[in-house]
Design an enzyme around this catalytic site. Structure first.
Site, PDB file in Angstrom:
ATOM      1  N   CYS A   1     -11.623 -31.348   5.114  1.00  0.00           N
ATOM      2  CA  CYS A   1     -12.167 -29.996   5.304  1.00  0.00           C
ATOM      3  C   CYS A   1     -12.196 -29.289   3.955  1.00  0.00           C
ATOM      4  O   CYS A   1     -11.220 -29.326   3.211  1.00  0.00           O
ATOM      5  CB  CYS A   1     -11.268 -29.222   6.267  1.00  0.00           C
ATOM      6  SG  CYS A   1     -11.627 -27.475   6.312  1.00  0.00           S
TER       7      CYS A   1
ATOM      8  N   ASP B   1      14.595  21.278  -7.787  1.00  0.00           N
ATOM      9  CA  ASP B   1      13.931  20.048  -8.233  1.00  0.00           C
ATOM     10  C   ASP B   1      13.861  20.105  -9.760  1.00  0.00           C
ATOM     11  O   ASP B   1      14.329  21.055 -10.372  1.00  0.00           O
ATOM     12  CB  ASP B   1      12.539  19.901  -7.599  1.00  0.00           C
ATOM     13  CG  ASP B   1      11.724  21.173  -7.711  1.00  0.00           C
ATOM     14  OD1 ASP B   1      12.002  21.976  -8.629  1.00  0.00           O
ATOM     15  OD2 ASP B   1      10.807  21.381  -6.900  1.00  0.00           O
TER      16      ASP B   1
ATOM     17  N   TYR C   1      13.666  22.356   2.649  1.00  0.00           N
ATOM     18  CA  TYR C   1      12.782  22.359   1.473  1.00  0.00           C
ATOM     19  C   TYR C   1      11.748  21.229   1.574  1.00  0.00           C
ATOM     20  O   TYR C   1      12.111  20.064   1.724  1.00  0.00           O
ATOM     21  CB  TYR C   1      13.643  22.173   0.228  1.00  0.00           C
ATOM     22  CG  TYR C   1      12.919  22.390  -1.066  1.00  0.00           C
ATOM     23  CD1 TYR C   1      12.413  23.641  -1.394  1.00  0.00           C
ATOM     24  CD2 TYR C   1      12.762  21.350  -1.980  1.00  0.00           C
ATOM     25  CE1 TYR C   1      11.763  23.852  -2.588  1.00  0.00           C
ATOM     26  CE2 TYR C   1      12.112  21.556  -3.189  1.00  0.00           C
ATOM     27  CZ  TYR C   1      11.614  22.807  -3.483  1.00  0.00           C
ATOM     28  OH  TYR C   1      10.964  23.009  -4.664  1.00  0.00           O
TER      29      TYR C   1
ATOM     30  N   CYS D   1      -8.817 -22.293  11.086  1.00  0.00           N
ATOM     31  CA  CYS D   1      -9.501 -22.641   9.842  1.00  0.00           C
ATOM     32  C   CYS D   1     -10.994 -22.367   9.970  1.00  0.00           C
ATOM     33  O   CYS D   1     -11.621 -22.714  10.962  1.00  0.00           O
ATOM     34  CB  CYS D   1      -9.287 -24.117   9.511  1.00  0.00           C
ATOM     35  SG  CYS D   1     -10.187 -24.618   8.049  1.00  0.00           S
TER      36      CYS D   1
ATOM     37  N   CYS E   1     -13.383 -29.379  11.448  1.00  0.00           N
ATOM     38  CA  CYS E   1     -11.963 -29.233  11.129  1.00  0.00           C
ATOM     39  C   CYS E   1     -11.261 -28.692  12.354  1.00  0.00           C
ATOM     40  O   CYS E   1     -11.730 -27.761  12.991  1.00  0.00           O
ATOM     41  CB  CYS E   1     -11.767 -28.284   9.955  1.00  0.00           C
ATOM     42  SG  CYS E   1     -10.026 -28.056   9.581  1.00  0.00           S
TER      43      CYS E   1
ATOM     44  N   CYS F   1      -9.385 -26.193   4.195  1.00  0.00           N
ATOM     45  CA  CYS F   1      -7.934 -26.402   4.234  1.00  0.00           C
ATOM     46  C   CYS F   1      -7.526 -27.801   3.807  1.00  0.00           C
ATOM     47  O   CYS F   1      -6.345 -28.065   3.635  1.00  0.00           O
ATOM     48  CB  CYS F   1      -7.390 -26.093   5.633  1.00  0.00           C
ATOM     49  SG  CYS F   1      -7.879 -27.311   6.861  1.00  0.00           S
TER      50      CYS F   1
END
Length: 860
Positions: free
Chosen positions: A763, A128, A344, A793, A788, A766
DNA sequence: GCAAGGTC
């Protein structure tokens, strides 16, 4: 490699491994333990092995020794080593030297003595970047005494015969770029670490009284460019937890049991934060409980096996499956690697190269008593179980993913952890080369009184990789068969409560140990507006290091830019040092203040708290991290001078509570002098009532709903009120008081909805038009309300005759733990205030709400 | 008296 000429006189080859055990193992493999001799070196741990070997036809007399990790260290030159001899900012360009420290001198001596005798040097350091850098340290020492050395590098990923012989026969040259990347890292770490550590230590250590032990050593407030961001993670999470205010939510749960199984239906709206709304909708469901199936969808689903294993995944999985720490995992993995059982274990790679013979690795495992039969089936083409593994897209170009390299039914010397980790590596490997599991999923949606619910059923058609990878599970749940339009009466329909929870504390034990000073410093730098404590800095450096290691950026260029940026940061931090003082003052006493001040534990008044506007913000000696959650039904609380004579350790001062009449049972008094030490039964009972505000109408036939109260719900308290650890007032947490420094919270409000006559209102969540519906509940029969209808929602809802001109959302859309998104749903009056004067929907009594109704759970 | 990364 360019061969060394064939057949002639033996040459002497010095081989160097990164650690003594590797020198021993590799010597054993190469010599096949024939004529292997061992002698002492200059250092106690690093022996020298001798044996004969032939490399590409060239007879070699092999000398094999080792180092112990890095042989060299970097250090500032001369006067820059003294803390007071230079300005810390000079450390960004002070000359640096690389040298062999005192305790490694005897290793150097061995290398020098052996190198003088040799013609070749072969580097067997780990493959490494750090290993490559150590290789160059060894080269430097050896070349200094023998400039004619022919220098080679052995590349290997596991300590097994095949690979070690191959590495010896295919030597390459060491990679300067890999080593350069580490030089960059070392220099940056030293300059940043030393400059900031000296700066903050000299600035703060004499100005404050630090109440933690330094084991007799000088106090050092260290800043590590790696350690500090990690600490930052812990502190940031801690702040999140402090800022979290548990909030109660409500949801309707429905289940249906037949001979075929049980379906659990979840409310499409998720959960609501407004009790009144939830109750209204719940009541409507209870009064018209017949469910109509509106959708049945069947789908095939695949669950894929994990990618090949790299270090991070190994650590994560060992932690998750075995509760093993990363330190322990790596220690065991290193052991298994050194004894040749796995490859390894330090690798970023999570895909196998096309050259790897994946079948051989499976063949080896066929004899295992437990997973052997699976390995056999995997190799049988008629089973159709084999699948070439999919890669995760990472490749460090040095090592393959972690995989088993040698079969073992379990060695006698193995600990339980060795056995577990080996099993994980093997099973993970077998899973990677297996077909995904196949499931058949059914989604059913139902409508009860206009409310939508959905349930998921799953049967596993083929387990495939799950058969061997026992760590993964994929729950199957058999639900009854449903057809579109079918109607049924739910087996249970309940209104459940729950409380949002803060995220869990990150628990790196050593980091938690230094929370105090760490949190103060993080807070200080954070107030300066720096990201010094964020991992961003380190990850940027990692990127740069990678660029150096593949030759995309030059060492000098990366060093220059990075140090320039850090120096600017350092100078800025020094200008803003007052911020560090301010942050530290929250946690520690100043030294120029004499002790013995009785007011100390309460703290000095700073100003009124601008969040609760009711309490004082004080400078505390140290913030307390403990809190006692009180029931949400408390409207007022004041600490008295009365001491509890039961609870220990005392003194515990009793608190004068005032409860909200509607939120406690009728037979409880609204005034109560309570103790929070544990002796107070009334307090305990009120807390339990808060926690069990839950009704369960198990089985709801249209008529005669005779049921009993359920005690099944263990959900937490009813909107516990937080206690500020700074000012000891209820109603806000200490994080709100942090607004003194940086964390200001603002109530969010949403725009108003105007209502003109009979048009539908949009609403507030949303934006789609809300439907005008008629309430069908005992207390509000015939009354109209807007709702709603968008699926899922968390809608805005209000009575038709009280549509507000402005609505206020409860803390808007701030993310919170427990999955609650804080969307608001509540009934409001025309003035925007919550509608009051409602009565218990169970018994109709206006003196209390249904959550504390004595008749709750009983309907006639 | 500083860092982080090797390893014992």
């Amino acid at each position: 490699m360019a061969g060394g000429g064939g057949g002639g006189r033996a040459i002497r080859v010095l081989n160097v491994a990164e650690k003594p055990s590797v020198a021993k193992t590799v010597s054993g493999i190469l010599s096949r333990n024939q004529g292997l001799r061992m002698r002492e070196g200059r250092s106690r741990y690093n022996k020298v092995f001798e044996f004969n070997y032939t490399i590409q036809g060239q007879p070699c007399q092999m000398l094999f020794t080792s180092v112990t990790g890095h042989l060299m260290e970097i250090e500032f030159e001369g006067r820059y080593r003294k803390w007071h001899a230079c300005d810390p900012v000079d450390l960004f360009q002070a000359p640096i030297q690389k040298h062999v420290p005192e305790d490694k001198l005897d290793i150097r001596k061995t290398l020098e003595e052996e190198a003088r005798k040799c013609q070749w040097l072969v580097l067997w350091l780990d493959c490494d970047r750090e290993g490559e850098n150590i290789a160059f340290e060894v080269v430097e020492v050896c070349s200094n005494v023998n400039s004619r050395l022919n220098i080679w590098r052995a590349r290997f990923s596991s300590l097994i015969e095949r690979e070690i012989h191959q590495a010896a026969q295919q030597l390459v040259r060491p990679n300067q770029l890999f080593s350069d990347a580490v030089d960059v890292r070392q220099e940056i770490d030293l300059r940043i670490g030393a400059s900031f550590t000296r700066f903050q230590t000299m600035l703060l250590k004499d100005a404050f009284v630090f109440n933690f032990s330094t084991d007799g050593r000088n106090l050092v407030l260290s800043y590590g460019p790696c350690q500090f961001p990690t600490l930052g993670f812990v502190v940031e999470r801690y702040w999140e937890i402090q800022a979290h205010e548990p909030e109660e939510f409500w949801k309707i749960q429905c289940s249906h049991t037949t001979d075929e199984g049980t379906a659990t239906f979840n409310w499409i709206r998720g959960h609501l934060f407004d009790y009144t709304c939830a109750v209204l909708l719940y009541e409507m469901c209870v009064q018209e409980p017949v469910a109509t199936v509106t959708k049945v969808r069947q789908q095939e689903r695949l669950k894929y096996p994990p990618h090949p294993l790299n270090t991070i995944e190994l650590e994560k999985r060992a932690s998750r499956y075995f509760r093993m720490s990363s330190e322990q995992t790596m220690k065991i993995a290193e052991d298994l690697y050194q004894s040749g059982f796995i490859s390894y274990p330090r690798t970023e790679t999570d895909s196998f190269s096309a050259r790897t013979d994946l079948h051989i690795l499976v063949q080896e495992q066929q004899e295992h008593p437990v997973w052997g039969p699976y390995a056999q089936r995997l190799l049988d083409p008629s089973s159709g179980l084999w699948r070439n593994p999919s890669g995760g897209g990472h490749d460090d170009k040095a090592h393959p993913p972690i995989h088993p390299t040698k079969f073992s039914p379990g060695q006698s010397g193995w600990s339980e952890d060795h056995r577990k980790l080996y099993e994980l590596v093997v099973r993970h490997y077998l899973a990677c080369v297996s077909q995904p599991a196949v499931g058949a999923e059914t989604t059913v949606e139902i409508d009860i009184a206009g409310e939508m619910f959905s349930a998921l059923g799953r049967t596993i058609v083929a387990r495939n990789y799950l058969e061997v990878y026992r760590f993964d599970s994929w729950g199957g749940s058999l639900i009854p068969n449903y057809t579109f339009g079918q109607q049924f009466t739910p087996t249970s329909l309940t209104l459940d409560s729950g409380t949002t929870r803060p995220p869990p504390l990150l628990s790196e034990a050593d980091l938690l140990d230094c929370m105090d000073k760490g949190e103060a410093l993080v807070m200080g730098y954070d107030d300066m507006g720096y990201e010094l404590w964020k991992p961003y800095l380190r990850s940027m450096m990692e990127e740069d290091m990678k660029a150096v290691s593949v030759g995309n950026k030059r060492k000098a260029e990366v060093l220059a830019t990075c140090l320039q940026q850090m120096k600017a940061c350092f100078l800025d931090a020094r200008l803003n040092k007052v911020k560090l003082f301010q942050a530290l003052e929250i946690f520690f006493d100043r030294t120029n203040r004499t002790g013995g001040d009785e007011q100390h534990n309460i703290g000095e008044l700073v100003r009124r708290c601008d969040v609760c506007e009711d309490s004082d913000l004080v400078l505390r000696k140290k913030p307390c991290r403990n809190a006692i959650w009180l029931p949400g039904s408390i409207s007022e609380a004041a600490v008295t001078t009365t001491v509890c004579n039961v609870c220990t350790p005392g003194p515990i001062f009793k608190i004068q509570f005032t409860f909200r009449r509607l939120e406690i049972p009728p037979d409880f008094s609204v005034h109560h002098l309570g103790c929070v030490g544990g002796c107070d039964d009334i307090m305990r009972e009120l807390m339990e009532i808060s926690a069990s505000a839950h009704r369960n109408f198990s089985s709801v036939p249209a008529r005669g709903r005779g049921t009993t109260a359920s005690s099944r719900n263990n959900s937490p308290n009813n909107q516990p009120q937080s206690t500020c650890s700074f000012c000891h007032q209820t109603g806000h947490s200490s994080s709100d008081c942090y607004s003194l420094t940086s964390q200001s919270r603002s109530a969010q409000s949403q725009g108003g909805n105007s209502h003109n006559g009979d048009s539908l209102i949009p609403c507030s969540t949303c934006g789609s038009p809300c439907l005008l519906k008629t309430a069908n509940t005992e207390n509000n029969r015939g009354r109209k309300f807007y709702s709603c209808q968008t699926q899922g929602c968390k809608f805005f809802v209000c009575w038709e005759d009280s549509v507000p001109t402005t609505t206020t959302s409860r803390r808007g859309d701030r993310g919170r733990g427990g999955g609650a998104n804080g969307s608001d749903v509540r009934f409001v009056s025309a003035t925007g205030d919550p509608v009051s004067g409602r009565s218990c929907f169970i018994c109709g009594d206006p003196s209390h709400f249904a959550n504390v109704c004595p008749n709750r759970g009983i309907r006639n």
